[in-house]
Scaffold this active site. Structure first.
Site, PDB file in Angstrom:
ATOM      1  N   ASP A  56       1.037  -1.222   0.082  1.00  0.00           N
ATOM      2  CA  ASP A  56      -0.040   0.021   0.023  1.00  0.00           C
ATOM      3  C   ASP A  56       0.833   1.305   0.132  1.00  0.00           C
ATOM      4  O   ASP A  56       1.485   1.425   1.106  1.00  0.00           O
ATOM      5  CB  ASP A  56      -1.217   0.202   1.059  1.00  0.00           C
ATOM      6  CG  ASP A  56      -1.988   0.998   1.247  1.00  0.00           C
ATOM      7  OD1 ASP A  56      -2.182   1.876   0.315  1.00  0.00           O
ATOM      8  OD2 ASP A  56      -2.773   1.106   2.113  1.00  0.00           O
ATOM      9  N   ASP A  81       4.685   5.323   3.784  1.00  0.00           N
ATOM     10  CA  ASP A  81       4.048   6.517   3.921  1.00  0.00           C
ATOM     11  C   ASP A  81       5.504   7.518   4.442  1.00  0.00           C
ATOM     12  O   ASP A  81       6.182   7.205   4.980  1.00  0.00           O
ATOM     13  CB  ASP A  81       3.164   6.715   4.688  1.00  0.00           C
ATOM     14  CG  ASP A  81       2.223   7.936   4.605  1.00  0.00           C
ATOM     15  OD1 ASP A  81       1.104   7.702   3.809  1.00  0.00           O
ATOM     16  OD2 ASP A  81       2.645   9.132   4.699  1.00  0.00           O
ATOM     17  N   ASP A 130      -1.195  12.072  -3.425  1.00  0.00           N
ATOM     18  CA  ASP A 130      -1.043  13.521  -3.253  1.00  0.00           C
ATOM     19  C   ASP A 130      -1.072  13.981  -4.845  1.00  0.00           C
ATOM     20  O   ASP A 130      -0.223  13.811  -5.585  1.00  0.00           O
ATOM     21  CB  ASP A 130       0.278  13.980  -2.888  1.00  0.00           C
ATOM     22  CG  ASP A 130       0.318  15.565  -2.634  1.00  0.00           C
ATOM     23  OD1 ASP A 130      -0.495  16.173  -3.209  1.00  0.00           O
ATOM     24  OD2 ASP A 130       1.241  16.115  -1.947  1.00  0.00           O
ATOM     25  N   LYS A 134      -0.830  22.541  -6.856  1.00  0.00           N
ATOM     26  CA  LYS A 134       0.014  23.770  -7.704  1.00  0.00           C
ATOM     27  C   LYS A 134       0.843  23.147  -8.821  1.00  0.00           C
ATOM     28  O   LYS A 134       1.330  22.179  -9.026  1.00  0.00           O
ATOM     29  CB  LYS A 134       1.070  24.418  -6.622  1.00  0.00           C
ATOM     30  CG  LYS A 134       0.147  25.183  -5.727  1.00  0.00           C
ATOM     31  CD  LYS A 134       1.144  25.756  -4.735  1.00  0.00           C
ATOM     32  CE  LYS A 134       0.457  26.617  -3.707  1.00  0.00           C
ATOM     33  NZ  LYS A 134       1.246  27.219  -2.715  1.00  0.00           N
ATOM     34  N   ASP A 166      -9.318  11.169  -6.084  1.00  0.00           N
ATOM     35  CA  ASP A 166     -10.579  12.277  -6.209  1.00  0.00           C
ATOM     36  C   ASP A 166     -10.244  13.298  -7.073  1.00  0.00           C
ATOM     37  O   ASP A 166     -10.930  14.155  -7.163  1.00  0.00           O
ATOM     38  CB  ASP A 166     -10.779  12.340  -4.926  1.00  0.00           C
ATOM     39  CG  ASP A 166      -9.730  13.480  -4.298  1.00  0.00           C
ATOM     40  OD1 ASP A 166      -8.981  12.718  -3.877  1.00  0.00           O
ATOM     41  OD2 ASP A 166      -9.839  14.427  -4.247  1.00  0.00           O
TER      42      ASP A 166
END
Length: 223
Positions: A56, A81, A130, A134, A166
């Site tokens: 993951d 992460d 992420d 920008k 998303d």
């Protein structure tokens, strides 16, 4: 969720014994200069066995990957992460469930490609990465040609990759790259899927759903 908000997350670090059981930390210097000394992303190197391994990428606070580990005790799971406080929460979740088949790595996954092993992964999950809103950050997006190439090398034939976002712009980039790559087969007839309703949702998914964001998804299979 912004890094500033993540930085304000209140969580107690695990005790040394628990951290040793669940957590590995790889610095950029280690990954760049000493990758050959670090354990690779394979079950033999991380767990000392031959069980299937699922990865993951960007596991956050671990809701989803801990659910996977509970549901399949005969497989191993590793969550990566960059944010240590998120992993502290994930470790607490794993410890409370007494999970024996999961580990977490605090590192920048873009620097971890030397640790991938050929055909070592049964599945890869990249959920809500992420998007780099920008324009100057978009070139740093994790999902790109290199990511597809490295995952194709690391995923066993017949293995799968699950992609969820998303962000519509990121989704369009994913769709274009997948169609151009040609090495992955969709597990669905449609070009892409919308919506994602797993038994356990991550905090990021809950947050974006509360905001009414459309969720785009791809389920890919390595031939």
């Amino acid at each position: 969720m912004t890094r500033r908000k993540l930085g304000r997350m209140k969580v107690r670090p695990p005790d040394p014994e628990t951290a040793q059981r669940y957590l590995l930390r790889f610095t950029g210097r280690q990954l760049y200069h000493e990758a050959e000394r670090l354990p690779g992303l394979s079950s033999p190197e991380l767990f000392g066995d031959q069980r299937p391994l699922e990865l993951d990428v960007g596991c956050g606070t671990g809701e989803y990957i801990c659910h996977l580990a509970r549901s399949d005790p005969e497989a191993n799971f590793v969550g990566v992460d960059l944010h240590l406080k998120s992993l502290h929460k994930a470790i607490r979740r794993a410890e409370e469930a007494n999970l024996q088949n999961i580990k977490f790595i605090c590192a920048d996954f873009r620097q971890m490609y030397p640790l991938l092993r050929p055909s070592a992964l049964r599945a890869v999950y990249l959920h809500f990465p992420d998007p780099g809103i920008k324009p100057r950050y978009r070139k740093r997006r994790l999902f790109n040609e290199r990511f597809l190439e490295e995952m194709h090398r690391a995923v066993v034939p017949g293995g799968r990759m699950s992609l969820v976002t998303d962000d519509e712009d990121y989704f369009r980039q994913m769709l274009e790259l997948i169609e151009r790559d040609g090495r992955w087969r969709r597990a669905h007839e449609e070009p892409y899927l919308t919506g994602f309703d797993p038994p356990v949702k991550s905090r990021f998914q809950k947050m974006w759903e509360r905001r009414g964001r459309t969720i785009y998804r791809f389920e890919l299979v390595r031939p």
